[in-house]
Design a protein around this motif. Structure first.
Motif, PDB file in Angstrom:
ATOM      1  N   CYS A 137       0.827  -1.214   0.000  1.00 19.32           N
ATOM      2  CA  CYS A 137       0.000   0.000   0.000  1.00 19.32           C
ATOM      3  C   CYS A 137       0.860   1.264   0.000  1.00 19.32           C
ATOM      4  CB  CYS A 137      -0.928   0.002   1.208  1.00 19.32           C
ATOM      5  SG  CYS A 137      -2.033   1.422   1.258  1.00 19.32           S
ATOM      6  N   LEU A 138       0.480   2.201  -0.866  1.00 17.67           N
ATOM      7  CA  LEU A 138       1.175   3.484  -0.968  1.00 17.67           C
ATOM      8  C   LEU A 138       0.485   4.586  -0.168  1.00 17.67           C
ATOM      9  CD1 LEU A 138       1.757   3.380  -4.835  1.00 17.67           C
ATOM     10  CD2 LEU A 138       3.367   2.712  -3.029  1.00 17.67           C
ATOM     11  N   SER A 139      -0.628   4.271   0.483  1.00 10.66           N
ATOM     12  CA  SER A 139      -1.436   5.236   1.236  1.00 10.66           C
ATOM     13  C   SER A 139      -1.919   6.392   0.365  1.00 10.66           C
ATOM     14  CB  SER A 139      -0.676   5.788   2.448  1.00 10.66           C
ATOM     15  OG  SER A 139      -0.490   4.789   3.402  1.00 10.66           O
ATOM     16  N   CYS A 140      -2.165   6.114  -0.897  1.00 11.11           N
ATOM     17  CA  CYS A 140      -2.639   7.177  -1.791  1.00 11.11           C
ATOM     18  C   CYS A 140      -4.089   7.539  -1.501  1.00 11.11           C
ATOM     19  CB  CYS A 140      -2.480   6.772  -3.254  1.00 11.11           C
ATOM     20  SG  CYS A 140      -3.619   5.481  -3.812  1.00 11.11           S
ATOM     21  N   GLY A 141      -4.843   6.612  -0.926  1.00 11.82           N
ATOM     22  CA  GLY A 141      -6.207   6.883  -0.531  1.00 11.82           C
ATOM     23  C   GLY A 141      -7.260   6.729  -1.609  1.00 11.82           C
ATOM     24  N   MET A 142      -6.862   6.327  -2.806  1.00 17.30           N
ATOM     25  CA  MET A 142      -7.840   6.207  -3.888  1.00 17.30           C
ATOM     26  C   MET A 142      -8.897   5.151  -3.599  1.00 17.30           C
ATOM     27  SD  MET A 142      -7.366   8.662  -5.782  1.00 17.30           S
ATOM     28  CE  MET A 142      -8.727   8.238  -6.835  1.00 17.30           C
ATOM     29  N   CYS A 143      -8.530   4.072  -2.939  1.00 21.66           N
ATOM     30  CA  CYS A 143      -9.515   3.041  -2.595  1.00 21.66           C
ATOM     31  C   CYS A 143     -10.554   3.606  -1.631  1.00 21.66           C
ATOM     32  CB  CYS A 143      -8.842   1.812  -2.008  1.00 21.66           C
ATOM     33  SG  CYS A 143      -7.829   2.131  -0.540  1.00 21.66           S
ATOM     34  N   ALA A 144     -10.111   4.425  -0.686  1.00 20.06           N
ATOM     35  CA  ALA A 144     -11.023   5.033   0.278  1.00 20.06           C
ATOM     36  C   ALA A 144     -11.950   6.036  -0.400  1.00 20.06           C
ATOM     37  CB  ALA A 144     -10.234   5.712   1.394  1.00 20.06           C
ATOM     38  N   VAL A 145     -11.411   6.804  -1.316  1.00 26.02           N
ATOM     39  CA  VAL A 145     -12.208   7.796  -2.039  1.00 26.02           C
ATOM     40  C   VAL A 145     -13.259   7.120  -2.908  1.00 26.02           C
ATOM     41  CG1 VAL A 145     -12.090   9.568  -3.851  1.00 26.02           C
ATOM     42  CG2 VAL A 145     -10.396   9.544  -2.015  1.00 26.02           C
ATOM     43  N   LYS A 146     -12.903   6.029  -3.553  1.00 27.31           N
ATOM     44  CA  LYS A 146     -13.800   5.345  -4.488  1.00 27.31           C
ATOM     45  C   LYS A 146     -14.763   4.368  -3.825  1.00 27.31           C
ATOM     46  CE  LYS A 146     -12.186   7.044  -8.358  1.00 27.31           C
ATOM     47  NZ  LYS A 146     -12.975   7.725  -9.344  1.00 27.31           N
ATOM     48  N   CYS A 147     -14.536   3.982  -2.585  1.00 26.59           N
ATOM     49  CA  CYS A 147     -15.393   2.995  -1.921  1.00 26.59           C
ATOM     50  C   CYS A 147     -16.821   3.539  -1.807  1.00 26.59           C
ATOM     51  CB  CYS A 147     -14.854   2.649  -0.535  1.00 26.59           C
ATOM     52  SG  CYS A 147     -15.888   1.458   0.356  1.00 26.59           S
ATOM     53  N   PRO A 148     -17.775   2.890  -2.477  1.00 24.19           N
ATOM     54  CA  PRO A 148     -19.148   3.404  -2.456  1.00 24.19           C
ATOM     55  C   PRO A 148     -19.842   3.251  -1.101  1.00 24.19           C
ATOM     56  CG  PRO A 148     -19.086   1.304  -3.594  1.00 24.19           C
ATOM     57  CD  PRO A 148     -17.653   1.680  -3.296  1.00 24.19           C
ATOM     58  N   ARG A 149     -19.325   2.387  -0.244  1.00 21.14           N
ATOM     59  CA  ARG A 149     -19.952   2.131   1.056  1.00 21.14           C
ATOM     60  C   ARG A 149     -19.188   2.792   2.207  1.00 21.14           C
ATOM     61  NH1 ARG A 149     -24.738   0.163   1.660  1.00 21.14           N
ATOM     62  NH2 ARG A 149     -24.080  -1.177   3.328  1.00 21.14           N
ATOM     63  N   HIS A 150     -18.062   3.428   1.934  1.00 22.06           N
ATOM     64  CA  HIS A 150     -17.240   4.099   2.949  1.00 22.06           C
ATOM     65  C   HIS A 150     -16.735   3.129   4.017  1.00 22.06           C
ATOM     66  CE1 HIS A 150     -18.557   7.669   0.943  1.00 22.06           C
ATOM     67  NE2 HIS A 150     -19.817   7.325   1.163  1.00 22.06           N
ATOM     68  N   ALA A 151     -16.426   1.899   3.587  1.00 24.07           N
ATOM     69  CA  ALA A 151     -15.879   0.895   4.495  1.00 24.07           C
ATOM     70  C   ALA A 151     -14.365   1.035   4.621  1.00 24.07           C
ATOM     71  CB  ALA A 151     -16.226  -0.506   3.997  1.00 24.07           C
ATOM     72  N   ILE A 152     -13.757   1.794   3.709  1.00 25.74           N
ATOM     73  CA  ILE A 152     -12.311   2.028   3.740  1.00 25.74           C
ATOM     74  C   ILE A 152     -12.095   3.467   4.193  1.00 25.74           C
ATOM     75  CG2 ILE A 152     -10.152   1.986   2.437  1.00 25.74           C
ATOM     76  CD1 ILE A 152     -11.560   0.084   0.455  1.00 25.74           C
ATOM     77  N   TYR A 153     -11.256   3.643   5.203  1.00 24.21           N
ATOM     78  CA  TYR A 153     -11.057   4.935   5.834  1.00 24.21           C
ATOM     79  C   TYR A 153      -9.622   5.418   5.727  1.00 24.21           C
ATOM     80  CZ  TYR A 153     -15.435   4.799   8.472  1.00 24.21           C
ATOM     81  OH  TYR A 153     -16.740   4.782   8.837  1.00 24.21           O
ATOM     82  N   ASP A 154      -9.497   6.733   5.746  1.00 27.63           N
ATOM     83  CA  ASP A 154      -8.222   7.386   5.952  1.00 27.63           C
ATOM     84  C   ASP A 154      -8.241   7.836   7.413  1.00 27.63           C
ATOM     85  OD1 ASP A 154      -6.049   9.036   6.134  1.00 27.63           O
ATOM     86  OD2 ASP A 154      -6.701  10.449   4.615  1.00 27.63           O
ATOM     87  N   LEU A 155      -7.421   7.229   8.238  1.00 28.79           N
ATOM     88  CA  LEU A 155      -7.423   7.528   9.674  1.00 28.79           C
ATOM     89  C   LEU A 155      -7.078   8.983   9.984  1.00 28.79           C
ATOM     90  CD1 LEU A 155      -5.750   4.280  11.039  1.00 28.79           C
ATOM     91  CD2 LEU A 155      -8.176   4.886  11.105  1.00 28.79           C
ATOM     92  N   ARG A 156      -6.437   9.676   9.042  1.00 28.73           N
ATOM     93  CA  ARG A 156      -6.112  11.085   9.254  1.00 28.73           C
ATOM     94  C   ARG A 156      -7.290  11.991   8.948  1.00 28.73           C
ATOM     95  NH1 ARG A 156      -1.506  11.082   4.957  1.00 28.73           N
ATOM     96  NH2 ARG A 156      -3.266  10.061   4.009  1.00 28.73           N
ATOM     97  N   GLY A 157      -8.274  11.484   8.189  1.00 23.52           N
ATOM     98  CA  GLY A 157      -9.423  12.297   7.817  1.00 23.52           C
ATOM     99  C   GLY A 157      -9.168  13.196   6.625  1.00 23.52           C
ATOM    100  N   ILE A 158      -8.135  12.905   5.830  1.00 18.68           N
ATOM    101  CA  ILE A 158      -7.829  13.726   4.660  1.00 18.68           C
ATOM    102  C   ILE A 158      -8.678  13.301   3.459  1.00 18.68           C
ATOM    103  CG2 ILE A 158      -6.039  14.337   2.979  1.00 18.68           C
ATOM    104  CD1 ILE A 158      -4.028  14.134   5.324  1.00 18.68           C
ATOM    105  N   TYR A 159      -8.671  12.021   3.129  1.00 20.30           N
ATOM    106  CA  TYR A 159      -9.407  11.524   1.973  1.00 20.30           C
ATOM    107  C   TYR A 159     -10.846  11.171   2.303  1.00 20.30           C
ATOM    108  CZ  TYR A 159      -4.726  11.121   0.079  1.00 20.30           C
ATOM    109  OH  TYR A 159      -3.443  11.383  -0.314  1.00 20.30           O
ATOM    110  N   THR A 160     -11.088  10.789   3.532  1.00 23.09           N
ATOM    111  CA  THR A 160     -12.436  10.457   3.999  1.00 23.09           C
ATOM    112  C   THR A 160     -12.624  11.073   5.364  1.00 23.09           C
ATOM    113  OG1 THR A 160     -11.717   8.414   5.100  1.00 23.09           O
ATOM    114  CG2 THR A 160     -12.431   8.216   2.815  1.00 23.09           C
ATOM    115  N   LYS A 161     -13.864  11.354   5.716  1.00 23.74           N
ATOM    116  CA  LYS A 161     -14.075  11.891   7.053  1.00 23.74           C
ATOM    117  C   LYS A 161     -13.942  10.768   8.078  1.00 23.74           C
ATOM    118  CE  LYS A 161     -19.095  11.675   7.232  1.00 23.74           C
ATOM    119  NZ  LYS A 161     -20.309  12.392   7.461  1.00 23.74           N
ATOM    120  N   VAL A 162     -13.460  11.095   9.235  1.00 17.02           N
ATOM    121  CA  VAL A 162     -13.266  10.124  10.297  1.00 17.02           C
ATOM    122  C   VAL A 162     -14.593   9.936  11.001  1.00 17.02           C
ATOM    123  CG1 VAL A 162     -12.012   9.569  12.395  1.00 17.02           C
ATOM    124  CG2 VAL A 162     -10.863  10.785  10.563  1.00 17.02           C
ATOM    125  N   ARG A 163     -14.988   8.708  11.165  1.00 11.85           N
ATOM    126  CA  ARG A 163     -16.265   8.425  11.836  1.00 11.85           C
ATOM    127  C   ARG A 163     -15.989   7.976  13.241  1.00 11.85           C
ATOM    128  NH1 ARG A 163     -21.004   4.359  10.056  1.00 11.85           N
ATOM    129  NH2 ARG A 163     -22.505   5.418  11.314  1.00 11.85           N
TER     130      ARG A 163
END
Length: 163
Positions: A137-163
């Motif tokens: 993993c390169l931590s690019c975050g594209m998988c998190a951005v594209k995940c339609p169900r938001h099951a993949i997270y960016d723990l920093r909250g940059i690419y996805t909001k932290v829940r």
């Protein structure tokens, strides 16, 4: 009390986001966190707490990756990950698409969009749930951005909001 760590360091992560409890008191997912508190009781560093969704949550600042929570978890959904990689799958539901949708509002449905999006080949859908190979993993975050169900997270909250 934060522990000084050398980078890259490791920390526990809980593969559940509590989406099945977000709109109801009774969880419908049988694969996620049951909020039993065994991980909390076994952590000598106070790094784990139960959040508002009644799901275990790890404070990376306090966690030393000793693995006691991993061994204590009856659901086997806590694992140790490299903290240099901020992208994590916060789901352990292996139900197929429609069933997973019914169980949790943000469960992985095994659609494979993350796998197709990942240019590093670091993410695979195994048993209907996304799994990240942290060595690739390169931590690019594209998988998190594209995940339609938001099951993949960016723990920093940059690419996805932290829940």
């Amino acid at each position: 009390m934060a522990i000084k760590k050398k980078f890259p360091y490791r920390s526990a992560v809980v593969a559940c986001n509590g989406g099945c409890r977000a709109n109801s008191e009774e969880p419908t997912c049988t694969k996620g966190c049951i909020g039993c508190g065994e991980c909390v009781n076994n952590c000598k560093f106070g790094a784990i707490s139960i959040n508002e969704y009644k799901v275990a949550e790890v404070d990376e600042e306090k966690c030393i990756a000793c693995g006691k929570c991993v061994k204590a978890c009856p659901q086997e959904i806590i694992h140790i990950h490299e903290c240099a990689n901020y992208i994590v799958v916060k789901c352990s539901n292996d139900a197929k698409g429609a069933d997973a949708r019914k169980e949790c509002e943000v469960s992985c449905i095994g659609c494979g969009i993350c796998e197709k999006t990942c240019t590093a080949g670091a993410i695979k859908v195994i048993d209907n749930c996304a799994v990240i190979n942290e060595e690739l993993c390169l931590s690019c975050g594209m998988c998190a951005v594209k995940c339609p169900r938001h099951a993949i997270y960016d723990l920093r909250g940059i690419y996805t909001k932290v829940r």
